[in-house]
Design an enzyme around this catalytic site. Structure first.
Site, PDB file in Angstrom:
ATOM      1  N   GLY A  77      34.609   1.904 -24.795  1.00  0.00           N
ATOM      2  CA  GLY A  77      34.397   1.492 -23.416  1.00  0.00           C
ATOM      3  C   GLY A  77      33.482   0.278 -23.395  1.00  0.00           C
ATOM      4  N   THR A  78      33.609  -0.531 -22.369  1.00  0.00           N
ATOM      5  CA  THR A  78      32.857  -1.786 -22.381  1.00  0.00           C
ATOM      6  C   THR A  78      31.874  -1.896 -21.223  1.00  0.00           C
ATOM      7  OG1 THR A  78      34.813  -2.837 -21.409  1.00  0.00           O
ATOM      8  CG2 THR A  78      34.528  -3.039 -23.766  1.00  0.00           C
ATOM      9  N   THR A  79      32.138  -2.713 -20.221  1.00  0.00           N
ATOM     10  CA  THR A  79      31.080  -3.199 -19.347  1.00  0.00           C
ATOM     11  C   THR A  79      30.757  -2.274 -18.170  1.00  0.00           C
ATOM     12  OG1 THR A  79      31.846  -5.412 -19.927  1.00  0.00           O
ATOM     13  CG2 THR A  79      30.303  -5.229 -18.098  1.00  0.00           C
TER      14      THR A  79
END
Length: 312
Positions: A77-79
């Protein structure tokens, strides 16, 4: 780690059934109000990242290479962004998960309710992160049931820090999980934001913060858009703009997907409790941002000077 589904208001039980709880030495007589501590003693294999601990002797060259290969194949998962507003806090996350250079999932959820007055989001190894969030939610519920009162917001932040520290072995092999925690401080009546590092270090952030691969772009955006005393509506829009800016420069961050109707997950926490915006509500904010970017692709401009321009 997986917990059996359970009716609202009843504690979750790990796979294996309630007998694990009711046996001698079970949690009713464990002498601790921490579910994570009980689990570490009763069934450590169910803890997030339990299978990723470093082998005796640490990580040698071969194990490091294997860890990098494994980490590259795991969805990440990122931002995530969060911002305080007048009377609460908002948290928002994009929907993309990546595995190396590939898009692993387009509609992953990274923002979660941890209890009635707080929320948590994850960046990093998605599977371990989601397990960490589930355990954290059970931890808070377990404490409240045994102690008859909820933890303070700082107490919740400290509990999460200890759980992040428990994944240090996995983090050293590339399976890093870093959460962002936010909630309503019932004592002060304001929203607060906490960030973490991979060792479990806990840091309070002021006004706004972002984590994940696109965080540097999101924070830069919020620096220009955020204002003290913002309304919830403005704070949500600022976070949506920040996620758009992050997606514009970071390939691992997903922007609003109008064709698939996939929009960022947005949640607010106020004195009235946790509230997740519906997809339709999130889509309205995303639509506002996309429409404005059709006219100004780089987004809204912050004023160059504060106050009236100097004479002459």
């Amino acid at each position: 780690m997986v917990f059996d589904s359970h009716p609202p208001g009843q504690p979750a039980v790990p796979l294996g059934g309630p007998a694990a709880f009711l046996s001698p030495g079970g949690y009713l007589g464990s002498g601790t109000s921490s579910f994570a501590d009980f689990l570490a003693g009763a069934a450590p294999g169910l803890l997030p990242g339990a299978g990723s601990a470093l082998p005796p002797g640490g990580a040698g060259p071969d194990s490091s290479a294997g860890g990098r290969d494994l980490a590259a194949s795991v969805p990440h998962g990122t931002t995530i962004v969060a911002a305080a507003f007048e009377g609460g806090v908002v948290m928002a996350g994009d929907r993309r998960a990546t595995a190396g250079h590939m898009i692993a999932q387009r509609d992953i959820e990274k923002v979660f309710r941890s209890d009635e007055f707080s929320c948590v989001a994850i960046a990093g190894a998605a599977g371990i992160g989601i397990d960490l969030v589930r355990l954290f939610s059970v931890e808070l519920e377990h404490y409240e049931k045994l102690e008859g009162r909820a933890l303070s917001l700082e107490g919740k932040a400290n509990r999460l820090a200890s759980m992040v520290r428990g994944n240090l072995g996995g983090a050293m092999q590339g399976l890093v999980v870093v959460p962002l925690f936010a909630g309503m401080d019932e004592d002060t009546g304001r929203g607060r934001i906490f960030s973490y590092d991979v060792t479990g270090g806990r840091y309070e952030e002021h006004r706004f913060h972002a984590i994940g691969s696109g965080s540097v772009f999101a924070r830069g955006s919020l620096k220009k858009l955020y204002a003290d005393g913002m309304s919830a509506d403005d704070a949500i829009l600022a976070c949506m703009q920040a996620l758009y800016d992050a997606a514009d420069d970071d390939s691992a961050t997903g922007g609003p997907d109008l064709t698939r109707h996939i929009f960022p997950i947005v949640a607010t926490v106020t004195a009235d409790g946790f509230r997740r915006l519906s997809d339709a509500e999130s889509g309205e904010y995303a639509g506002t941002v996309v429409s404005s970017r059709m006219q100004a692709p780089d987004g809204p401009q912050a004023p160059l000077r504060q106050g009236p321009a100097p004479a002459g």
